[in-house]
Scaffold this active site. Structure first.
Site, PDB file in Angstrom:
ATOM      1  N   MET A  11      40.520  62.613  12.549  1.00 37.69           N
ATOM      2  CA  MET A  11      39.791  61.594  13.296  1.00 37.69           C
ATOM      3  C   MET A  11      38.607  61.108  12.456  1.00 37.69           C
ATOM      4  O   MET A  11      37.912  61.898  11.810  1.00 37.69           O
ATOM      5  CB  MET A  11      39.301  62.156  14.628  1.00 37.69           C
ATOM      6  CG  MET A  11      40.420  62.641  15.543  1.00 37.69           C
ATOM      7  SD  MET A  11      41.600  61.361  16.013  1.00 37.69           S
ATOM      8  CE  MET A  11      40.586  60.333  17.094  1.00 37.69           C
ATOM      9  N   GLU A 126      41.044  67.567  13.703  1.00 34.05           N
ATOM     10  CA  GLU A 126      42.125  67.416  12.722  1.00 34.05           C
ATOM     11  C   GLU A 126      43.303  68.323  13.077  1.00 34.05           C
ATOM     12  O   GLU A 126      43.127  69.410  13.631  1.00 34.05           O
ATOM     13  CB  GLU A 126      41.637  67.717  11.302  1.00 34.05           C
ATOM     14  CG  GLU A 126      41.135  69.127  11.098  1.00 34.05           C
ATOM     15  CD  GLU A 126      40.799  69.426   9.645  1.00 34.05           C
ATOM     16  OE1 GLU A 126      41.533  68.969   8.743  1.00 34.05           O
ATOM     17  OE2 GLU A 126      39.802  70.142   9.423  1.00 34.05           O
TER      18      GLU A 126
END
Length: 259
Positions: A11, A126
């Protein structure tokens, strides 16, 4: 070797991006997350908000994350807030809200699972995703042998955006090591597909410390040996690496540099 497509999804500036959903008027400004509760924005009588600025910070706190506008000024995560204030005094300072970040973490992972359920969780922002058996992943066109996997990754990105309003970057390669590097190459909002055939052109020019597993001490030692890029590391005699770093880590460095 089996045919595999492994994705690393990260992200983009996750905590800061969640805050921008709440405070859209801060888009385009340097914003730092890491303040205390006292740095909560103040709502003014006219309905607008007054935000704390880094220039007014005093204390020993550190940055949790920052927007890309703040990073362009040299401000990054784990940096002391006082040091950051010297670099970006007009950056907005916000307190961290881990309840919100956890909420959005669950949302983006659930969205990914709708497309590809085989996920390895690596933290709040992640994940690794095995796309090898996702329908369409191996489709190709006359112009693009990777058209199928690109379409799958784009579908994941759209799912994440629709579920959260946030952007992510995805790297897709045959293994986790390369995918971790690839996801950084197109940030923010990137999509990078790399195969072993692209190693020399796309991976070897990257700094050696980009390899997940080469920490600051190892990177510093490699620097003293004249190794700055992954390509430099790949060119080193593997016996020299074993002499310098020991049998296990030295052999791993050689293999990692070769993807």
């Amino acid at each position: 070797m089996p045919r595999r497509w492994i994705a690393h999804l990260d992200m983009d500036a996750f905590y800061a991006s969640v805050e921008l959903l709440r405070y859209p008027e801060l888009r385009g400004r340097p914003v730092v997350v890491g303040g205390r509760r006292v740095h909560q924005p103040e709502v003014l009588p006219d309905g607008t908000r007054r935000f704390a600025l880094l220039r007014d910070y005093a204390g020993r706190g550190v940055i949790t994350t920052s927007t890309y506008e703040a990073r362009a000024l040299g401000v990054h995560s784990a940096m002391g807030l006082m040091k950051a204030a010297a670099l970006a005094p007009d950056a907005v300072l916000l307190p961290a809200d881990f309840e919100q970040y956890t909420k959005y973490s669950r949302l983006f992972k659930a969205a990914v699972a709708e497309v590809a359920p085989v996920i390895e969780n690596r933290g709040i922002d992640e994940i690794y995703i095995d796309l090898s058996d996702v329908p369409g992943a191996w489709d190709a066109t006359a112009d693009d042998p990777h058209a199928g996997i690109v379409a799958v990754a784009q579908r994941i990105k759209r799912k994440v955006k629709d579920a959260t309003g946030l952007a992510c970057s995805i790297g897709v390669t045959p293994n986790k090591l390369l995918s971790k590097i690839a996801s950084e190459l197109g940030k923010p909002d990137g999509l990078t597909v790399i195969t072993h055939a692209d190693l020399k052109e796309r991976i070897w020019p990257q700094p050696a410390k980009r390899i997940n597993g080469i920490g600051p001490k190892a990177a510093q030692k490699l620097e003293t040996l004249g190794v700055r890029s992954i390509g430099d590391l790949a060119a080193m005699d593997p016996l020299r690496l074993v002499d310098e770093f020991g049998a296990n880590y030295g052999a791993w460095l050689h293999e990692a540099a070769h993807g």
